[in-house]
Design a protein around this motif. Structure first.
Motif, short mmCIF file in Angstrom:
data_model
loop_
_atom_site.label_atom_id
_atom_site.label_comp_id
_atom_site.label_asym_id
_atom_site.label_seq_id
_atom_site.Cartn_x
_atom_site.Cartn_y
_atom_site.Cartn_z
N ASP A 192 -14.35 57.68 38.33
CA ASP A 192 -15.59 57.10 37.82
C ASP A 192 -16.53 58.21 37.37
OD1 ASP A 192 -14.96 54.38 38.35
OD2 ASP A 192 -15.40 54.71 40.46
N ILE A 193 -16.51 59.32 38.10
CA ILE A 193 -17.35 60.46 37.73
C ILE A 193 -16.78 61.17 36.50
CG2 ILE A 193 -18.09 62.77 38.46
CD1 ILE A 193 -19.75 60.57 39.69
N PHE A 194 -15.46 61.35 36.47
CA PHE A 194 -14.79 61.98 35.32
C PHE A 194 -14.12 60.88 34.50
CE2 PHE A 194 -14.46 65.57 38.50
CZ PHE A 194 -15.40 66.38 37.86
N LYS A 195 -14.76 60.52 33.40
CA LYS A 195 -14.22 59.49 32.51
C LYS A 195 -13.85 60.13 31.17
CE LYS A 195 -17.22 55.67 34.11
NZ LYS A 195 -18.29 56.38 34.83
N ILE A 196 -12.72 59.74 30.63
CA ILE A 196 -12.35 60.17 29.29
C ILE A 196 -13.04 59.23 28.29
CG2 ILE A 196 -10.44 60.46 27.65
CD1 ILE A 196 -8.63 60.96 30.12
N GLY A 197 -13.69 59.81 27.31
CA GLY A 197 -14.39 58.98 26.35
C GLY A 197 -14.72 59.76 25.08
N VAL A 198 -15.61 59.20 24.30
CA VAL A 198 -16.00 59.78 23.02
C VAL A 198 -17.48 60.14 23.08
CG1 VAL A 198 -16.28 59.31 20.54
CG2 VAL A 198 -14.25 58.50 21.76
N GLY A 199 -17.84 61.30 22.53
CA GLY A 199 -19.23 61.74 22.49
C GLY A 199 -20.04 60.94 21.49
N PRO A 200 -21.34 61.23 21.41
CA PRO A 200 -22.00 62.38 22.01
C PRO A 200 -22.70 62.12 23.35
CG PRO A 200 -23.41 61.43 20.35
CD PRO A 200 -22.16 60.62 20.34
N SER A 201 -22.77 60.87 23.82
CA SER A 201 -23.54 60.61 25.03
C SER A 201 -22.83 59.58 25.89
CB SER A 201 -24.95 60.09 24.66
OG SER A 201 -25.64 59.65 25.82
N SER A 202 -22.76 59.85 27.19
CA SER A 202 -22.15 58.88 28.10
C SER A 202 -23.05 57.67 28.29
CB SER A 202 -21.84 59.53 29.45
OG SER A 202 -22.97 60.20 29.96
N SER A 203 -24.36 57.88 28.31
CA SER A 203 -25.28 56.77 28.54
C SER A 203 -25.62 56.02 27.25
CB SER A 203 -26.58 57.27 29.19
OG SER A 203 -27.21 58.23 28.35
N HIS A 204 -25.62 56.74 26.11
CA HIS A 204 -26.03 56.12 24.86
C HIS A 204 -24.86 55.78 23.94
CE1 HIS A 204 -29.88 57.44 26.29
NE2 HIS A 204 -30.51 57.04 25.21
N THR A 205 -23.68 56.32 24.24
CA THR A 205 -22.50 56.04 23.42
C THR A 205 -21.43 55.32 24.25
OG1 THR A 205 -22.96 58.13 22.27
CG2 THR A 205 -20.91 57.00 21.71
N LEU A 206 -20.92 56.01 25.27
CA LEU A 206 -19.84 55.44 26.07
C LEU A 206 -20.28 54.19 26.82
CD1 LEU A 206 -16.96 55.64 27.13
CD2 LEU A 206 -17.78 57.19 28.93
N GLY A 207 -21.46 54.22 27.44
CA GLY A 207 -21.94 53.05 28.17
C GLY A 207 -22.10 51.82 27.28
#
Length: 488
Positions: free
Chosen positions: A23-38
């Motif tokens: 949960d802490i280390f998630k594979i995803g796409v940038g640029p932001s975990s809170s504004h993009t991935l979330g």
């Protein structure tokens, strides 16, 4: 720990928060975990909700409302693009990121969106994604609401909160969508819990986390998945070190990692990652050389992150370069092993969990101390464990690293994760190494500040911080840099 509604009253919700390393280390796409991935994940969740109450054939239209920080910096962070990709049925872990620009262009050109790759609906991004610049929902600054109009005048509506690090909370019940709630053999909510388990069992931090993780995964799966996390980190370093150009968004920020890589290797030829690593080891030595490479690794990852490429939240996208840079440094210059990769990531993740539970990993809630500060603390603890430090020294290293990030604001110029975000990763990485070395040369019994003390202080600092410095681009560097944006 009982999960709290920290933004409002702090009243506990009757549910323990148990967080996996993945949960802490998630594979995803940038640029932001809170504004993009979330928001991307929220869009996927909304698709599931639609599927549960209706069929996609009944959907006439979808509108998305972005509130608070998601509205104010959503353009620069790609929030609008993320929700379009999520609604289209793409997954950030598996999709070919090279297709993103083409998908975005096609939706805008045709004003059509293929909902979950099944049902085409009219969708004009400029009118279907609404930036509510003056409105913020009380639970959390990163809020978005999806509204689907169905046949027979019915609607489906749901609000989600992107609370940092790609974690998502749904409005109904304020439940966080992460690992299922389970009973762990060694539950940890505070640093004092971790220390107590160590003293009772003699286990290291990575041992304790590993035993907890076995509740969710087999031993072979844990090892495989952790090495895969490192593989993605490694790829982002290598690709970033070999990609030139200017970052999109209008700031005209030139990528620097590739030029620095070439300069440090002085034109030396190599083919692939392994030969590149060998070239680095044999092309120089000394403090300045090592420090240059540490900066290069961190720059590379966050230039990739700013380019909508694949990275790992660590614990966020904006701070994605710190842990890969420090781990790559250790493997290259300290002769680290595959087992060290696993120990490092397990240890670092637990420190991230402690900060998430006791404070925040959302810059929209706590400023950049919640991103770079937490990542530096995580890296410091991980480095200390693989370097032979005690559990007490690991926790001391994490405390030192965060102590010297307290109060750091989040003030991205143009709402882009570029200035000062990319360089801040280099600073977080070197602070992590310095904190680790200080802890390794110290007696933790003499420390005046505990890790729990600094977590508490960080949260109090976050509450006191003016909203302009919480990822709104309304204060600090964001308003004092005389740069004209051509695209934002």
């Amino acid at each position: 720990m009982l999960v709290s509604d920290k933004q409002n009253t702090g009243k506990p919700v009757e549910r323990e928060e148990r967080i996996s390393v993945f949960d802490i280390f998630k594979i995803g796409v940038g640029p932001s975990s809170s504004h993009t991935l979330g928001p991307w994940r929220a869009a996927q969740l909304f698709l599931k909700l639609l599927e549960s109450v209706s069929s996609y054939d009944q959907v006439i239209s979808v509108k998305v409302y972005l509130f608070g920080s998601l509205a104010k910096t959503g353009k620069g962070h790609g929030t609008d693009l993320a929700v379009q990709l999520g609604l289209s049925g793409y997954d950030p872990v598996t999709m070919d990121t090279r297709q993103i620009d083409g998908i975005k262009a096609a939706i805008s050109r045709n004003n059509k969106l293929l909902l979950n790759n099944q049902k085409e609906i009219d969708f004009n991004p400029s009118t279907c994604i609404l930036f509510q610049m003056q409105e913020s929902l009380p639970f959390h600054p990163n809020a978005l609401t999806f509204v689907a109009a169905l046949t027979e005048n019915e609607t489906v509506r749901e609000t989600y909160y992107s609370v940092g690090g790609g974690f998502v909370i749904r409005e109904e019940g304020k439940e966080e969508i992460s690992a299922p709630c389970v009973e762990l053999p060694f539950p940890v909510d505070h640093a004092s819990d971790l220390l107590a388990w160590h003293r009772k069992t003699g286990m290291t931090i990575s041992d304790i986390v590993y035993e907890n993780e076995k509740i969710w995964r087999s031993e072979s799966q844990i090892r495989h998945d952790l090495l895969n996390i490192w593989k993605v980190m490694q790829e982002s370093i290598f690709h970033g070190c070999h990609t030139e150009g200017v970052l999109a968004g209008g700031l005209q920020v030139k990528r620097r990692a590739a030029a620095l890589n070439q300069k440090l290797l002085n034109g030396r030829a190599y083919d692939g990652y392994e030969e590149w690593v060998a070239a680095i080891r044999s092309s120089g030595s000394g403090f300045k050389y090592t420090l240059d490479w540490l900066s290069c690794f961190a720059l590379a990852v966050n230039e990739e992150n700013a380019s909508f490429s694949r990275v790992v939240t660590a614990p966020t996208n904006g701070a994605a370069g710190v842990i890969p840079a420090v781990l790559q440094y250790y493997l290259l210059f300290c002769n680290g092993t595959e087992s060290d990769i696993i120990k490092f990531l397990l240890t670092a993740s637990e420190v991230g969990c402690i900060f998430k539970k006791g404070a925040t990993i959302s810059a929209a809630m706590g400023g950049c101390q919640a991103e770079i500060g937490v990542s530096s603390a995580m890296a410091a603890a991980g480095l200390t464990e693989v370097s032979g430090g005690t559990v007490e020294q690991c926790m001391m290293a994490a405390e030192i690293a965060m102590e010297h990030h307290l109060g750091m604001t989040c003030d991205p110029v143009g709402g882009l994760v570029q200035i000062p975000c990319i360089e801040r990763n280099t600073m977080g990485a070197i602070k992590a190494i310095t904190a680790s070395q200080l802890a390794m040369q110290s007696n933790p019994e003499n420390a005046k500040v505990s890790l729990d003390n600094v977590v508490k202080t960080m949260w109090e600092t976050a509450l006191d911080m003016n909203f302009r410095y919480k990822e709104t681009s309304e204060g600090g560097l964001a308003v004092n840099i005389p740069i004209s944006l051509s695209e934002c």
